[in-house]
Write a protein that holds these residues in place. Structure first.
Motif, PDB file in Angstrom:
ATOM      1  N   SER A   1      17.593   2.071   8.398  1.00  0.00           N
ATOM      2  CA  SER A   1      18.310   1.273   9.393  1.00  0.00           C
ATOM      3  C   SER A   1      19.519   0.601   8.740  1.00  0.00           C
ATOM      4  O   SER A   1      19.523   0.311   7.552  1.00  0.00           O
ATOM      5  CB  SER A   1      17.391   0.225  10.021  1.00  0.00           C
TER       6      SER A   1
ATOM      7  N   ASP B   1       6.591   9.727   6.106  1.00  0.00           N
ATOM      8  CA  ASP B   1       7.404   9.175   7.189  1.00  0.00           C
ATOM      9  C   ASP B   1       8.169   7.961   6.668  1.00  0.00           C
ATOM     10  O   ASP B   1       7.616   7.159   5.913  1.00  0.00           O
ATOM     11  CB  ASP B   1       6.531   8.734   8.366  1.00  0.00           C
ATOM     12  N   PHE B   2       9.419   7.830   7.083  1.00  0.00           N
ATOM     13  CA  PHE B   2      10.203   6.672   6.680  1.00  0.00           C
ATOM     14  C   PHE B   2      11.266   6.384   7.730  1.00  0.00           C
ATOM     15  O   PHE B   2      11.604   7.247   8.546  1.00  0.00           O
ATOM     16  CB  PHE B   2      10.845   6.869   5.300  1.00  0.00           C
ATOM     17  N   THR B   3      11.770   5.167   7.718  1.00  0.00           N
ATOM     18  CA  THR B   3      12.821   4.749   8.637  1.00  0.00           C
ATOM     19  C   THR B   3      13.986   4.191   7.838  1.00  0.00           C
ATOM     20  O   THR B   3      13.793   3.438   6.882  1.00  0.00           O
ATOM     21  CB  THR B   3      12.291   3.680   9.617  1.00  0.00           C
TER      22      THR B   3
ATOM     23  N   THR C   1      15.148   7.772  17.129  1.00  0.00           N
ATOM     24  CA  THR C   1      16.321   6.961  16.803  1.00  0.00           C
ATOM     25  C   THR C   1      16.315   5.698  17.653  1.00  0.00           C
ATOM     26  O   THR C   1      15.697   5.640  18.708  1.00  0.00           O
ATOM     27  CB  THR C   1      17.651   7.690  17.103  1.00  0.00           C
TER      28      THR C   1
ATOM     29  N   ALA D   1      18.929   2.660  13.803  1.00  0.00           N
ATOM     30  CA  ALA D   1      17.833   3.083  12.928  1.00  0.00           C
ATOM     31  C   ALA D   1      17.444   4.528  13.223  1.00  0.00           C
ATOM     32  O   ALA D   1      17.561   4.993  14.362  1.00  0.00           O
ATOM     33  CB  ALA D   1      16.622   2.169  13.103  1.00  0.00           C
ATOM     34  N   TRP D   2      16.979   5.205  12.192  1.00  0.00           N
ATOM     35  CA  TRP D   2      16.541   6.587  12.275  1.00  0.00           C
ATOM     36  C   TRP D   2      15.175   6.701  11.610  1.00  0.00           C
ATOM     37  O   TRP D   2      15.005   6.289  10.467  1.00  0.00           O
ATOM     38  CB  TRP D   2      17.523   7.499  11.541  1.00  0.00           C
ATOM     39  N   SER D   3      14.220   7.284  12.309  1.00  0.00           N
ATOM     40  CA  SER D   3      12.898   7.545  11.725  1.00  0.00           C
ATOM     41  C   SER D   3      12.798   9.033  11.424  1.00  0.00           C
ATOM     42  O   SER D   3      13.130   9.868  12.274  1.00  0.00           O
ATOM     43  CB  SER D   3      11.787   7.137  12.695  1.00  0.00           C
ATOM     44  N   TYR D   4      12.349   9.334  10.219  1.00  0.00           N
ATOM     45  CA  TYR D   4      12.296  10.717   9.749  1.00  0.00           C
ATOM     46  C   TYR D   4      10.892  11.087   9.272  1.00  0.00           C
ATOM     47  O   TYR D   4      10.109  10.224   8.874  1.00  0.00           O
ATOM     48  CB  TYR D   4      13.265  10.924   8.570  1.00  0.00           C
ATOM     49  N   ARG D   5      10.647  12.399   9.260  1.00  0.00           N
ATOM     50  CA  ARG D   5       9.448  12.972   8.661  1.00  0.00           C
ATOM     51  C   ARG D   5       9.932  13.912   7.569  1.00  0.00           C
ATOM     52  O   ARG D   5      10.731  14.807   7.818  1.00  0.00           O
ATOM     53  CB  ARG D   5       8.644  13.725   9.716  1.00  0.00           C
TER      54      ARG D   5
END
Length: 173
Positions: free
Chosen positions: A46, A42-44, A169, A29-33
């Motif tokens: 996966s 903000d979102f993730t 991550t 999974a990756w969390s982004y701004r």
């Protein structure tokens, strides 16, 4: 604000199932701004499963996308559009063209390696990949870091700029 059409890469096939520049495994999974027009989101993303199409994830707009290694490329398959990002292993200073889901021609260019600093940290040897439309009105620059995947995406158009940066991550080793 409209959810971005995110591009992040996944892999499947007879060639390597993954690449150090986009680690693909169910559960990663990756969390982004994302920032655009003064707003932040903000979102993730996966990887939820792996099937004959590749590694599946759902983009923030609800569309499914599959990443896989196909014909020697790391590709993103979004149904209406398939984007070959780079060769596996990467080849530098090469380019090719694709047709986007909007019907326009885009040029994909693998520029080389450079550093990128994002909220998740500093990455020294990122693969820089550019997508530019034939009219030169839209440019998207991606940075893929070894062991982390896509750490940065910056898109510039006549109407503004959008920046997506990796915040965190969860990568299976």
């Amino acid at each position: 604000m409209r959810a971005p059409l995110i591009i992040v890469a996944l892999a499947l096939g007879c060639a390597p199932a993954s690449t150090p520049f986009m680690p693909l495994a169910v559960g990663n999974a990756w969390s982004y701004r994302m920032t655009a027009d003064g707003d932040a989101f903000d979102f993730t993303l996966s990887i939820s499963s792996r099937d004959e199409n590749g590694f599946r994830m759902v983009e923030p707009d609800g569309r499914a996308a599959w990443w896989r290694v196909e014909d020697g490329f790391l590709v993103l398959d979004r149904g209406a559009e398939v984007i070959p990002f780079f060769h596996v292993p990467p080849r530098l200073k090469v380019s090719w063209d694709i047709t986007g889901e909007d019907g326009r021609t885009y040029y994909v260019k693998v520029r080389g390696y450079e550093a990128a600093s994002v909220p998740a940290g500093s990455f020294r040897r990122c693969l820089r990949v550019e997508l530019e439309d034939e009219a030169r009105t839209k440019l998207a620059v991606f940075h893929f870091a070894p062991g982390a995947g896509m750490v940065r995406r910056e898109e510039t158009t006549a109407s503004g700029r959008m920046l997506i940066e990796l915040a965190a991550t969860h990568i299976s080793r």
